[in-house]
Write a protein that holds these residues in place. Structure first.
Motif, PDB file in Angstrom:
ATOM      1  N   TYR A 114       0.846  -1.196   0.000  1.00  0.00           N
ATOM      2  CA  TYR A 114       0.000   0.000   0.000  1.00  0.00           C
ATOM      3  C   TYR A 114       0.878   1.240   0.000  1.00  0.00           C
ATOM      4  O   TYR A 114       1.919   1.286   0.661  1.00  0.00           O
ATOM      5  CB  TYR A 114      -0.929   0.009   1.208  1.00  0.00           C
ATOM      6  CG  TYR A 114      -1.743  -1.254   1.350  1.00  0.00           C
ATOM      7  CD1 TYR A 114      -2.809  -1.505   0.512  1.00  0.00           C
ATOM      8  CD2 TYR A 114      -1.425  -2.209   2.311  1.00  0.00           C
ATOM      9  CE1 TYR A 114      -3.555  -2.668   0.617  1.00  0.00           C
ATOM     10  CE2 TYR A 114      -2.160  -3.370   2.436  1.00  0.00           C
ATOM     11  CZ  TYR A 114      -3.221  -3.599   1.586  1.00  0.00           C
ATOM     12  OH  TYR A 114      -3.936  -4.745   1.709  1.00  0.00           O
TER      13      TYR A 114
ATOM     14  N   SER B  40       0.662   5.560   0.397  1.00  0.00           N
ATOM     15  CA  SER B  40      -0.162   6.689   0.822  1.00  0.00           C
ATOM     16  C   SER B  40       0.566   7.982   0.522  1.00  0.00           C
ATOM     17  O   SER B  40       1.798   8.064   0.660  1.00  0.00           O
ATOM     18  CB  SER B  40      -0.487   6.616   2.319  1.00  0.00           C
ATOM     19  OG  SER B  40      -1.188   5.424   2.622  1.00  0.00           O
TER      20      SER B  40
ATOM     21  N   SER C 237      -7.316   5.182   4.684  1.00  0.00           N
ATOM     22  CA  SER C 237      -7.130   4.304   3.524  1.00  0.00           C
ATOM     23  C   SER C 237      -5.964   4.806   2.679  1.00  0.00           C
ATOM     24  O   SER C 237      -5.724   6.015   2.581  1.00  0.00           O
ATOM     25  CB  SER C 237      -8.401   4.262   2.684  1.00  0.00           C
ATOM     26  OG  SER C 237      -8.707   5.552   2.200  1.00  0.00           O
ATOM     27  N   PRO C 238      -5.215   3.884   2.028  1.00  0.00           N
ATOM     28  CA  PRO C 238      -4.086   4.311   1.200  1.00  0.00           C
ATOM     29  C   PRO C 238      -4.572   4.949  -0.097  1.00  0.00           C
ATOM     30  O   PRO C 238      -5.719   4.820  -0.489  1.00  0.00           O
ATOM     31  CB  PRO C 238      -3.336   3.009   0.941  1.00  0.00           C
ATOM     32  CG  PRO C 238      -4.385   1.956   1.028  1.00  0.00           C
ATOM     33  CD  PRO C 238      -5.345   2.423   2.078  1.00  0.00           C
TER      34      PRO C 238
ATOM     35  N   VAL D  84      -2.869   0.912  -4.363  1.00  0.00           N
ATOM     36  CA  VAL D  84      -2.600  -0.492  -4.056  1.00  0.00           C
ATOM     37  C   VAL D  84      -1.677  -1.026  -5.154  1.00  0.00           C
ATOM     38  O   VAL D  84      -1.999  -0.928  -6.336  1.00  0.00           O
ATOM     39  CB  VAL D  84      -3.901  -1.320  -3.998  1.00  0.00           C
ATOM     40  CG1 VAL D  84      -3.575  -2.794  -3.808  1.00  0.00           C
ATOM     41  CG2 VAL D  84      -4.795  -0.836  -2.882  1.00  0.00           C
TER      42      VAL D  84
ATOM     43  N   TYR E 163      -9.422  -2.792  -1.164  1.00  0.00           N
ATOM     44  CA  TYR E 163     -10.032  -1.471  -1.303  1.00  0.00           C
ATOM     45  C   TYR E 163     -10.644  -1.343  -2.696  1.00  0.00           C
ATOM     46  O   TYR E 163     -10.215  -2.012  -3.646  1.00  0.00           O
ATOM     47  CB  TYR E 163      -8.997  -0.352  -1.101  1.00  0.00           C
ATOM     48  CG  TYR E 163      -8.405  -0.313   0.283  1.00  0.00           C
ATOM     49  CD1 TYR E 163      -9.055   0.334   1.331  1.00  0.00           C
ATOM     50  CD2 TYR E 163      -7.184  -0.923   0.549  1.00  0.00           C
ATOM     51  CE1 TYR E 163      -8.512   0.376   2.606  1.00  0.00           C
ATOM     52  CE2 TYR E 163      -6.628  -0.892   1.811  1.00  0.00           C
ATOM     53  CZ  TYR E 163      -7.300  -0.245   2.843  1.00  0.00           C
ATOM     54  OH  TYR E 163      -6.760  -0.217   4.103  1.00  0.00           O
TER      55      TYR E 163
ATOM     56  N   VAL F 208      -6.704   3.982  -5.430  1.00  0.00           N
ATOM     57  CA  VAL F 208      -7.831   3.724  -4.538  1.00  0.00           C
ATOM     58  C   VAL F 208      -8.815   4.877  -4.624  1.00  0.00           C
ATOM     59  O   VAL F 208      -8.427   6.047  -4.655  1.00  0.00           O
ATOM     60  CB  VAL F 208      -7.342   3.521  -3.092  1.00  0.00           C
ATOM     61  CG1 VAL F 208      -8.520   3.312  -2.152  1.00  0.00           C
ATOM     62  CG2 VAL F 208      -6.392   2.336  -3.022  1.00  0.00           C
TER      63      VAL F 208
END
Length: 356
Positions: free
Chosen positions: A234, A236, A252-253, A256, A295, A319
């Motif tokens: 992941y 971010s 949430s990142p 992916v 996700y 994402v």
């Protein structure tokens, strides 16, 4: 494209119909079909009816119906037999019983004098049957056989009181029909004069074994292995706003990254990759992978890159961030939380208190 296909199909059908009009080619076509059917144990005959007379009759819907009574030597000849039966008074009565073999052609439509299309049925008898129709009683038997046969064979209802005999030998144009019969064991020798398929010599055992090994290798190549090794990472995007006193952050990142190991592939030419919002699918001659994504991703904005040295396929998927409702943010502001700044007492107030 569909218009072009219809045009080509129509052209081929026209050429095929034109070939069948040639008597020589049509005879060759019939002989080939007869040969193929005989190899299946079926006796097939092409019936070419000759005109006889016509029956005009009405059906239950008050519609005109024409029945062509035709003849062909390929139909069985009539058979007559004499039988005895007990009469009313116990006396023995002698009578004649006849069998009239006949065949039916498929339903076709023809126009009458007013241009209205009417159904037409063809009933084919042996020429001897039609030759005996000079006898009115025998003709009545033939007519009843034809009408009853049409009613039974085609499930129609005809009015016998309305039948007429127009002055014509055939309604429309005579068309060929086909009769197929399963050959019995006694008559199987009737087709011995026809050419048979050549018997090829059997292969040696060595070649049979070699062919089996080749087929086995082909099946192993076609059969996909187990799912390949993969790993999920992941990523971010860092925002300084995430380190403030704001307690509402995005957990949430942003991306992916799925790395799939494909050691049996030198490139991705034979690899099919499909990405959906909630899953990833990979299919090839060696691998099958069905991976559920943790996700929801944007399937239209993904990137894939194959490393030829490591033989790894790296798929980067973005994402889709889930927005937090405004009502939830307002409720979070009303919830008390621990303060990060501790208030210190005023020094002057403390000193004055000691002096007192």
């Amino acid at each position: 494209k569909q218009w072009y296909q219809r045009r080509v199909r129509g052209k081929l059908l026209g050429e095929y119909a034109e070939e069948l009009r040639d008597p020589v080619k049509r005879q060759q076509y019939e002989e080939e079909l007869t040969l193929l059917e005989s190899q299946r144990g079926v006796d097939m005959k092409f019936i070419k009816p000759d005109p006889g007379f016509v029956i005009k009759i009405m059906d239950n819907l008050a519609q005109k119906v024409f029945i062509n009574v035709c003849s062909s030597p390929d139909i069985g000849a009539p058979e007559f037999s004499y039988k005895e039966r007990a009469g009313v008074d116990g006396k023995v009565e002698k009578g004649q019983q006849c069998s009239l073999p006949h065949s039916f052609s498929p339903l076709h439509e023809e126009a009458d004098n007013k241009g209205v299309k009417c159904p037409v049925y063809d009933v084919v008898f042996h020429p001897d049957t039609l030759a005996r129709c000079t006898n009115p009683k025998f003709k009545e038997i033939v007519v009843n056989t034809a009408v009853e046969g049409v009613c039974t064979q085609f499930q129609v209802q005809l009015d016998r009181t309305s039948q007429r005999f127009p002055k014509m030998k055939f309604k429309g144009t005579p068309a060929e029909c086909v009769i197929r019969k399963r050959v019995s064991e006694e008559k199987e020798g009737a087709f011995n004069h026809l050419p048979k398929r050549p018997d090829f010599p059997d292969l040696p055992e060595e070649k049979k074994t070699a062919n089996k090994k080749k087929d086995k290798k082909k099946e192993e190549k076609k059969k996909p292995d187990d799912e390949p090794e993969y790993k999920i990472v992941y990523r971010s995007d860092v925002d300084m706003g995430d380190f403030t006193n704001d307690r509402v952050g995005n957990s949430s990142p942003s991306h992916v990254i799925v790395t799939i190991c494909l050691p049996l592939h030198a490139n991705t030419r034979d690899v099919d990759l499909d990405v959906y919002p909630d899953q990833l699918e990979l299919h090839s001659a060696h691998y099958n992978l069905l991976l559920a994504l943790p996700y929801t991703v944007d399937s239209d904005r993904g990137k894939a890159k194959f490393d030829k040295e490591k033989k790894e396929l790296c798929v980067t998927l973005e994402v889709i961030a889930k927005e937090i409702p405004r009502e939830m943010l307002d409720n979070l502001d009303q919830i008390p939380g621990p303060s990060l700044v501790e208030e210190m007492p005023d020094q002057q107030s403390t000193e004055s208190g000691q002096n007192i």
